[in-house]
Each structure stands twice: as structure tokens, then as C-alpha cells.
Enzyme design. Structure first.
Site, short mmCIF file in Angstrom:
data_model
loop_
_atom_site.label_atom_id
_atom_site.label_comp_id
_atom_site.label_asym_id
_atom_site.label_seq_id
_atom_site.Cartn_x
_atom_site.Cartn_y
_atom_site.Cartn_z
N TYR A 19 69.03 -22.94 -30.10
CA TYR A 19 69.18 -22.19 -30.79
C TYR A 19 69.11 -22.89 -31.40
O TYR A 19 68.85 -23.63 -31.63
CB TYR A 19 70.61 -21.34 -31.51
CG TYR A 19 71.85 -22.91 -31.40
CD1 TYR A 19 72.42 -23.70 -29.99
CD2 TYR A 19 72.47 -23.33 -32.64
CE1 TYR A 19 73.27 -24.63 -29.82
CE2 TYR A 19 73.41 -24.16 -32.37
CZ TYR A 19 73.65 -25.13 -31.28
OH TYR A 19 74.69 -26.07 -31.06
N HIS A 61 67.76 -16.34 -10.86
CA HIS A 61 67.92 -17.97 -11.88
C HIS A 61 66.43 -18.12 -12.18
O HIS A 61 66.22 -18.55 -13.08
CB HIS A 61 68.08 -18.76 -10.73
CG HIS A 61 69.67 -18.51 -10.54
ND1 HIS A 61 70.14 -17.69 -9.20
CD2 HIS A 61 70.25 -19.55 -10.36
CE1 HIS A 61 71.56 -17.77 -10.11
NE2 HIS A 61 72.12 -19.27 -9.99
N LEU A 68 71.95 -34.77 -28.25
CA LEU A 68 71.26 -34.39 -29.29
C LEU A 68 70.64 -35.24 -30.81
O LEU A 68 71.22 -35.64 -31.40
CB LEU A 68 71.75 -33.51 -30.44
CG LEU A 68 70.91 -32.26 -30.55
CD1 LEU A 68 70.68 -31.27 -29.54
CD2 LEU A 68 72.21 -31.36 -31.72
N LYS A 74 68.48 -28.00 -27.53
CA LYS A 74 69.14 -27.80 -28.01
C LYS A 74 69.39 -26.20 -27.41
O LYS A 74 69.18 -25.51 -28.18
CB LYS A 74 69.09 -28.00 -29.81
CG LYS A 74 70.31 -26.65 -30.41
CD LYS A 74 70.09 -27.29 -31.55
CE LYS A 74 71.05 -27.11 -32.77
NZ LYS A 74 72.30 -27.78 -32.86
N ARG A 88 62.08 -29.24 -34.25
CA ARG A 88 63.01 -29.22 -32.85
C ARG A 88 63.09 -27.82 -32.36
O ARG A 88 62.70 -28.08 -31.35
CB ARG A 88 64.78 -29.59 -33.78
CG ARG A 88 65.40 -29.81 -32.38
CD ARG A 88 66.69 -30.32 -32.94
NE ARG A 88 67.46 -29.42 -33.86
CZ ARG A 88 68.44 -29.46 -34.63
NH1 ARG A 88 69.24 -31.18 -34.21
NH2 ARG A 88 69.32 -29.01 -35.27
N GLU A 130 78.34 -39.47 -29.01
CA GLU A 130 78.29 -38.14 -29.58
C GLU A 130 78.96 -37.13 -30.41
O GLU A 130 80.01 -37.71 -28.83
CB GLU A 130 77.19 -37.01 -30.06
CG GLU A 130 76.56 -36.51 -29.07
CD GLU A 130 75.62 -35.43 -29.34
OE1 GLU A 130 74.98 -35.14 -30.25
OE2 GLU A 130 74.91 -35.18 -27.97
N ARG A 154 68.58 -10.36 -12.71
CA ARG A 154 69.41 -11.26 -12.67
C ARG A 154 68.27 -12.16 -11.32
O ARG A 154 69.31 -11.27 -11.04
CB ARG A 154 70.53 -10.90 -12.63
CG ARG A 154 72.03 -12.79 -12.83
CD ARG A 154 73.59 -12.38 -12.93
NE ARG A 154 73.75 -13.58 -12.28
CZ ARG A 154 73.63 -14.80 -11.96
NH1 ARG A 154 73.16 -14.32 -11.29
NH2 ARG A 154 74.34 -15.84 -12.10
N1 PMP Z 1 75.33 -32.78 -31.87
C1 PMP Z 1 75.43 -31.84 -31.28
C2 PMP Z 1 75.99 -32.01 -29.82
C3 PMP Z 1 75.40 -30.76 -32.16
O1 PMP Z 1 75.79 -29.46 -31.04
C4 PMP Z 1 74.69 -31.16 -33.21
C5 PMP Z 1 74.67 -29.70 -33.95
N2 PMP Z 1 74.47 -28.88 -34.05
C6 PMP Z 1 74.85 -32.59 -33.59
C7 PMP Z 1 75.20 -33.51 -33.37
C8 PMP Z 1 74.64 -32.42 -35.10
O2 PMP Z 1 73.01 -31.69 -35.68
P1 PMP Z 1 72.39 -31.36 -36.63
O3 PMP Z 1 72.55 -32.25 -37.97
O4 PMP Z 1 70.93 -30.55 -35.94
O5 PMP Z 1 72.86 -30.13 -37.63
#
Ligand code: PMP
Length: 287
Positions: free
Chosen positions: A33, A102, A207, A149, A52, A182, A100
Site C-alpha cells: 500500500y 500459499h 520502512l 510496505k 517506493r 521506528e 487459497r
Molecule cells: N514507518 C512505518 C512502519 C509506517 O507505517 C509509516 C507510514 N506508512 C512510516 C514509517 C512513515 O512513512 P511515510 O513518511 O512514507 O508515510
């Protein structure tokens, strides 16, 4: 006016929009996403989120459902139909629908594409963000590919719920060595004891936040010293300032970590200055 969603080529009221129960996004979290902030009807950090997205799809070997130009048109049409001036637009692409199993469907099936948009009052958000928020910490127990993501966000959701129950705005995740990775849906930053801006490097399992990337450039342009390097929880608690970033919330000051005040317990000057600069630039450069 009700909200409108885009699903696989059609626009429909949100209540009628649906995907198949054997969609691999639903069965396996086999999808990715992106989220863009919408400012004055335009997309903020447009190119960063698109690049991304292509990377995430590539890492999972999901075929792009359409060209960037076509996807861009559908994102804008969803924004238009929802009459969004300021808000966010959400895009999800899964590997598609298959019995379904895997392993990937062979031959490949058409990916599922879902887009939704919702308005956000950035002025109200700004007021709230400026007051700062508390964070709690949780062990980072996610898988090893947090650079992709994906919609597999259960550990993130559990951490965010724990934060909410503790009256905090975010949960910062801490790795086995005691370093902050994070936030559950944000990147984590501090202004360290030496006055340097610090955020985890992308060699770590995090991320690669697009807001993070833009802010790194901006800080360097403003002659703020930045280091992409890990910091421990102890360093975060002893920092002058702390904050987190995401496309949907820009920069949010952190006033306490696990109940311990950061700095003087108020949103820091560097954080607030960078927030203003980021928001202004994002709006100016939105396309
Ligand atoms: N880390 C994680 C785990 C996230 O889900 C997000 C937002 N989707 C971010 C960091 C921030 O990323 P961005 O600045 O691209 O929204």
C-alpha cells in the site's frame, strides 16, 4: 455526500465497494500500500511514494496493474469524486484473487487495486500536533522485511493499540539491542544531546519513510546537522527533543517516552521549525 472508492476499474459508494474473499490480501496479507497527503487537491511527495510503491511491488514480484500515469489518473479521479481538498489518499495493490494456496497463483492473476480517500483538517491537525504527544515503547517483533510496505501490519496494530490504551499517541519499537527502530506507523527521530538530528539508517529493518527522506534533505539545506544512525532508548529519553514523521501527520513532537519527560516536556524548537518548513514545502511542491 458519501465516500467513493475505486476497486478494479470501478468507482462505487464505500458501502458497496468490495473484494473477493479469496483475495490474497485478505488471506495472506499478500499486498502493498501507499498513502499520500493531499494538499489543495494535489499529491504531496508524489514521486517518492510512487517510487517506493514500484519497489514494494518488485520486492514481492507483483506485476504493476497499470502504468504510473494511469494509476496517477485514478488516484486523482478518486480525490476528485470525494471532493478532497486536504486529506489523504490510500492505495492498496494485492497479488489478486486465487484459490487459497500459499504459493503464488500460476499463471499469475490480475492484481487487485483499491483506492480510498478521506478529508483531513490540516489546521486542526496542526494545532493538535503542536501540543505534542507521549509515546510508549514495545519490543520490535516484526518480520525482517519492514522495508517493504506490505499490508501485513498486525504487530504495528497491536503496538498502536497498546499506545492508545496507555493514553499515548504512538508506540516506538525497540530492537533486541535496545535501539529504537521506528514507530508503529511513523519514523522516529531525536535531537540528541549534541544538538544533532538523528534517525535510524535504512540499513536497519525499517520502512524507508518518504517524509523521512524529504525531511533529511530539508534539514541538510537548513544547515541542521543530521546523522542516520541508531539511537538507544536511553539516548532518546535523554534527548533534547524527539518527534516522529509520517505522510499523514507530517512531524509530531514527542513530549515523553514511557512516562519520562523528553527535554523540558514541551515540543522542541527544532521540531516545530522543521515541521513548519516541511508542511510549507510539501504544499508548495505538491503536484
Ligand atoms: N514507518 C512505518 C512502519 C509506517 O507505517 C509509516 C507510514 N506508512 C512510516 C514509517 C512513515 O512513512 P511515510 O513518511 O512514507 O508515510
Amino acid at each position: 455526500m458519501g465516500r467513493i472508492a475505486y476497486v478494479n476499474g470501478r468507482y462505487a459508494p464505500l458501502s458497496e465497494a468490495s473484494v473477493h474473499i479469496e483475495d490474497r490480501g485478505f488471506q495472506f496479507a499478500d499486498g502493498v500500500y501507499e498513502v499520500w497527503a493531499v494538499m489543495d487537491g494535489r499529491l504531496a511527495d508524489h514521486a517518492g511514494h510512487f517510487s517506493r510503491l514500484w519497489r514494494s511491488l518488485g520486492e514481492l514480484q507483483i506485476d504493476p496493474p497499470m502504468s504510473e500515469a494511469a494509476l496517477d489518473r485514478v488516484l486523482r479521479e478518486t480525490i476528485r469524486r470525494n471532493r478532497i481538498k486536504d486529506g489523504i489518499v490510500y492505495l492498496q495493490i494485492t497479488r489478486g484473487v486465487a484459490r487459497r494456496d500459499h504459493a503464488f497463483p500460476n499463471p499469475a492473476v490480475a492484481p487487485t487495486v483499491v483506492i480510498t480517500a478521506k478529508p483531513q483538517d490540516f489546521a486542526a491537525l496542526d494545532k493538535k500536533a503542536r501540543a505534542g504527544t507521549r509515546v510508549i515503547t514495545r519490543p520490535d517483533n516484526r518480520w525482517g522485511r519492514c522495508d517493504v510496505k506490505t499490508v501485513g501490519l498486525l504487530p504495528n496494530a497491536l503496538a498502536k493499540q497498546a499506545a492508545k490504551e496507555a493514553g499515548a499517541g504512538e508506540a516506538w519499537l525497540v530492537d533486541a539491542d535496545g535501539y529504537v527502530t521506528e514507530g508503529s506507523s511513523t519514523n522516529a527521530w531525536i535531537v540528541d544531546a549534541e544538538g544533532r538530528l538523528r534517525t535510524r539508517d535504512t540499513g536497519a529493518n525499517i520502512l524507508r519513510g518518504i517524509t523521512r527522506l524529504t525531511l533529511l534533505d530539508l534539514a541538510r539545506e537548513c544547515q541542521v546537522e543530521v546523522v542516520e544512525a541508531p539511537f538507544t532508548l536511553a539516548e532518546a529519553k535523554a534527548a533534547k527533543e524527539a518527534f516522529f514523521t509520517a505522510a499523514s501527520a507530517f512531524l509530531t513532537p514527542v513530549t515523553a517516552i514511557d512516562g519520562e519527560q523528553v527535554g523540558d516536556g514541551l515540543p522542541g524548537p527544532v521540531t516545530l521549525r522543521l515541521r513548519d518548513l516541511y508542511v510549507r514545502r510539501a504544499r508548495e511542491r505538491a503536484i
